[in-house]
Design an enzyme around this catalytic site. Structure first.
Site, PDB file in Angstrom:
ATOM      1  CG  ASP A 183      -2.437   0.809   1.236  1.00  0.00           C
ATOM      2  OD1 ASP A 183      -2.102   1.938   0.808  1.00  0.00           O
ATOM      3  OD2 ASP A 183      -3.373   0.290   0.992  1.00  0.00           O
ATOM      4  CG  ASP A 193       2.623   4.006  -6.813  1.00  0.00           C
ATOM      5  OD1 ASP A 193       1.613   3.233  -7.306  1.00  0.00           O
ATOM      6  OD2 ASP A 193       2.804   5.249  -7.259  1.00  0.00           O
ATOM      7  CB  VAL A 194       0.191  -1.609  -6.716  1.00  0.00           C
ATOM      8  CG1 VAL A 194       0.094  -3.215  -7.204  1.00  0.00           C
ATOM      9  CG2 VAL A 194       0.584  -2.026  -5.228  1.00  0.00           C
ATOM     10  CE1 TYR A 227     -14.162   3.027  -8.895  1.00  0.00           C
ATOM     11  CE2 TYR A 227     -16.643   2.842  -9.356  1.00  0.00           C
ATOM     12  CZ  TYR A 227     -15.306   2.271  -8.466  1.00  0.00           C
ATOM     13  OH  TYR A 227     -15.325   1.560  -7.512  1.00  0.00           O
ATOM     14  CE  LYS A 286     -12.499  -0.802  -9.741  1.00  0.00           C
ATOM     15  NZ  LYS A 286     -11.775  -1.472  -8.732  1.00  0.00           N
ATOM     16  CB  THR A 336     -14.056   2.265   2.502  1.00  0.00           C
ATOM     17  OG1 THR A 336     -14.655   2.441   1.278  1.00  0.00           O
ATOM     18  CG2 THR A 336     -14.303   0.683   2.819  1.00  0.00           C
ATOM     19  CB  THR A 384     -14.591   9.931  -0.923  1.00  0.00           C
ATOM     20  OG1 THR A 384     -13.912  10.084   0.209  1.00  0.00           O
ATOM     21  CG2 THR A 384     -13.921  11.158  -1.851  1.00  0.00           C
TER      22      THR A 384
HETATM   23  N1  LIG Z   1     -16.109   1.622  -1.206  1.00  0.00           N
HETATM   24  C1  LIG Z   1     -16.995   1.231  -1.889  1.00  0.00           C
HETATM   25  O1  LIG Z   1     -18.285   1.738  -1.996  1.00  0.00           O
HETATM   26  C2  LIG Z   1     -16.435   0.542  -3.232  1.00  0.00           C
HETATM   27  C3  LIG Z   1     -17.639  -0.225  -4.044  1.00  0.00           C
HETATM   28  C4  LIG Z   1     -17.050  -1.131  -4.968  1.00  0.00           C
HETATM   29  C5  LIG Z   1     -15.734  -1.122  -5.149  1.00  0.00           C
HETATM   30  N2  LIG Z   1     -14.846  -0.406  -4.522  1.00  0.00           N
HETATM   31  C6  LIG Z   1     -13.439  -0.774  -4.948  1.00  0.00           C
HETATM   32  O2  LIG Z   1     -12.623  -0.718  -3.509  1.00  0.00           O
HETATM   33  C7  LIG Z   1     -11.280  -0.198  -3.951  1.00  0.00           C
HETATM   34  C8  LIG Z   1     -11.232   1.038  -2.727  1.00  0.00           C
HETATM   35  O3  LIG Z   1     -11.077   0.578  -1.873  1.00  0.00           O
HETATM   36  P1  LIG Z   1     -11.818   0.866  -0.357  1.00  0.00           P
HETATM   37  O4  LIG Z   1     -13.332   0.992  -0.663  1.00  0.00           O
HETATM   38  O5  LIG Z   1     -11.781  -0.307   0.626  1.00  0.00           O
HETATM   39  O6  LIG Z   1     -11.162   2.325  -0.001  1.00  0.00           O
HETATM   40  P2  LIG Z   1     -10.071   2.824   0.675  1.00  0.00           P
HETATM   41  O7  LIG Z   1      -9.761   4.100  -0.181  1.00  0.00           O
HETATM   42  O8  LIG Z   1     -10.058   2.806   2.014  1.00  0.00           O
HETATM   43  O9  LIG Z   1      -8.794   1.594   0.209  1.00  0.00           O
HETATM   44  C9  LIG Z   1      -8.078   1.822  -0.904  1.00  0.00           C
HETATM   45  C10 LIG Z   1      -6.829   1.371  -0.615  1.00  0.00           C
HETATM   46  O10 LIG Z   1      -5.820   1.160  -1.763  1.00  0.00           O
HETATM   47  C11 LIG Z   1      -4.839   1.836  -1.444  1.00  0.00           C
HETATM   48  N3  LIG Z   1      -4.259   2.487  -2.670  1.00  0.00           N
HETATM   49  C12 LIG Z   1      -4.464   3.357  -3.501  1.00  0.00           C
HETATM   50  N4  LIG Z   1      -3.811   3.383  -4.776  1.00  0.00           N
HETATM   51  C13 LIG Z   1      -2.472   2.817  -4.433  1.00  0.00           C
HETATM   52  C14 LIG Z   1      -1.342   2.450  -4.977  1.00  0.00           C
HETATM   53  N5  LIG Z   1      -1.133   3.038  -6.140  1.00  0.00           N
HETATM   54  N6  LIG Z   1      -0.896   1.385  -4.635  1.00  0.00           N
HETATM   55  C15 LIG Z   1      -0.968   0.836  -3.389  1.00  0.00           C
HETATM   56  N7  LIG Z   1      -2.066   1.212  -2.786  1.00  0.00           N
HETATM   57  C16 LIG Z   1      -2.773   1.856  -3.129  1.00  0.00           C
HETATM   58  C17 LIG Z   1      -5.106   3.259  -0.590  1.00  0.00           C
HETATM   59  O11 LIG Z   1      -4.141   3.603   0.099  1.00  0.00           O
HETATM   60  C18 LIG Z   1      -6.217   2.360   0.346  1.00  0.00           C
HETATM   61  O12 LIG Z   1      -5.344   1.867   1.445  1.00  0.00           O
HETATM   62  C19 LIG Z   1     -11.386   0.618  -5.400  1.00  0.00           C
HETATM   63  O13 LIG Z   1     -10.791  -0.659  -5.858  1.00  0.00           O
HETATM   64  C20 LIG Z   1     -12.869   0.661  -5.687  1.00  0.00           C
HETATM   65  O14 LIG Z   1     -13.134   0.369  -6.721  1.00  0.00           O
HETATM   66  C21 LIG Z   1     -15.109   0.294  -3.555  1.00  0.00           C
END
Ligand SMILES: NC(=O)c1ccc[n+]([C@@H]2O[C@H](COP(=O)([O-])OP(=O)(O)OC[C@H]3O[C@@H](n4cnc5c(N)ncnc54)[C@H](O)[C@@H]3O)[C@@H](O)[C@H]2O)c1
Length: 264
Positions: free
Chosen positions: A46, A72-73, A164, A168, A199, A204
């Site tokens: 992360d 940074d993935v 977005y 996905k 989350t 957001t």
């Molecule tokens: N929260 C929702 O409602 C929701 C619904 C459907 C899908 N998603 C998917 O879930 C994911 C977002 O996660 P979340 O909702 O748990 O929120 P979040 O923002 O808390 O978590 C995302 C994590 O990804 C990490 N991240 C971002 N860019 C990165 C990078 N370049 N390298 C490594 N780590 C990185 C962030 O630091 C964070 O810890 C996305 O893929 C999103 O499409 C979220």
């Protein structure tokens, strides 16, 4: 020091080595805690070092095993180095939860090239990079299990989220294609497709959609998915897909949305 992983040896991921991208936040964090509780040695990749180290500390305090690697993935060299570090620390990776991602809420016609590149990088290239990096060792070691986070927006269309939703849809197709390409090498690959989850990302998203005139108060959420989803509910779905219990589940999209997708 809490002692050992011994108490977790009978867990649903006992003896597994799991990489979780985005494992320091939201659903990824919930999965890091849960996978470790179920016996996996967990490597969190992360960009948030504070949250990553705090998650490792929580896992260790509960008797689990985890490391945080600031990664940074989106960057190939960083992913290669992280995978090497996981191999050196824990051995071969057999479990991957590719979860890192973010969003941009904007009308399509206002979306810039920079927005597009950024979202493709964070939501698509991350899964491409990490899957490509771990699949060769899964093949050599006789198999593995991959779970990729897509979204209900991977198949349904949503206003103000066109790019977005493109990203996905792309990773959902990646999951299906890996399932087909590597099935005979013993690799299963599936996607989780959540609705709105509580989350940083989900909250957001709701705030930004509200700001642009959509209404996502509790009643609106209740109409489509009953209530907001908890991150642990998605982590549990990812655990099932990652575990041997899902041994014949391959290339599926598991909706974690309380019937929203089914309702149409
Ligand atoms: N929260 C929702 O409602 C929701 C619904 C459907 C899908 N998603 C998917 O879930 C994911 C977002 O996660 P979340 O909702 O748990 O929120 P979040 O923002 O808390 O978590 C995302 C994590 O990804 C990490 N991240 C971002 N860019 C990165 C990078 N370049 N390298 C490594 N780590 C990185 C962030 O630091 C964070 O810890 C996305 O893929 C999103 O499409 C979220």
């Amino acid at each position: 020091m809490p002692n050992s992983t011994a108490s977790f040896s009978g867990g649903r991921l006992a003896d597994r080595v799991a990489v979780i991208t985005g494992g320091a936040g939201g659903m990824g964090r919930a999965a890091s805690l849960l996978f470790a509780r179920e016996g996996a040695k967990v490597a969190i990749l992360d960009i948030q070092p504070g949250a990553g180290r705090e998650t490792v500390a929580e896992i260790e305090a509960a008797g689990g095993v985890a490391i945080f690697i600031e990664t940074d993935v989106t960057k190939v060299a960083a992913v290669t180095a992280a995978v090497e570090q996981v191999n050196a620390t824990f051995g071969g990776i057999d479990t991957l939860f590719s979860h890192a991602g973010t969003l941009i809420v904007k009308p399509l016609h206002e979306t810039t090239d920079a927005d597009y590149d950024r979202l493709m990088d964070i939501n698509v290239r991350t899964s491409f990079n990490i899957c490509r990096a771990v699949i060769p060792q899964m093949v050599s070691n006789g198999g593995g299990s991959i779970v990729i986070t897509s979204s209900i927006g991977g198949e349904k269309g949503f206003a103000l989220e066109s790019v977005y939703c493109m990203t996905k849809g792309a990773v959902l197709q990646l999951a299906r294609s890996i399932a087909v390409e590597y099935r005979d090498a013993g690799i299963r690959c599936n996607a989780v497709c959540p609705g709105f989850v509580k989350t940083a990302h989900g909250l957001t998203e709701i705030e930004q959609l509200d700001g642009l005139g959509q209404k996502w108060n509790d009643a609106d959420l209740a109409a489509v998915q009953g209530r907001i989803c908890e991150p642990e509910e998605v982590a549990n779905a990812a655990l099932f897909l990652a575990s041997k219990e899902a041994s014949f589940v391959n290339g599926t999209a598991l909706y974690v949305d309380n019937g929203w997708y089914a309702k149409g």
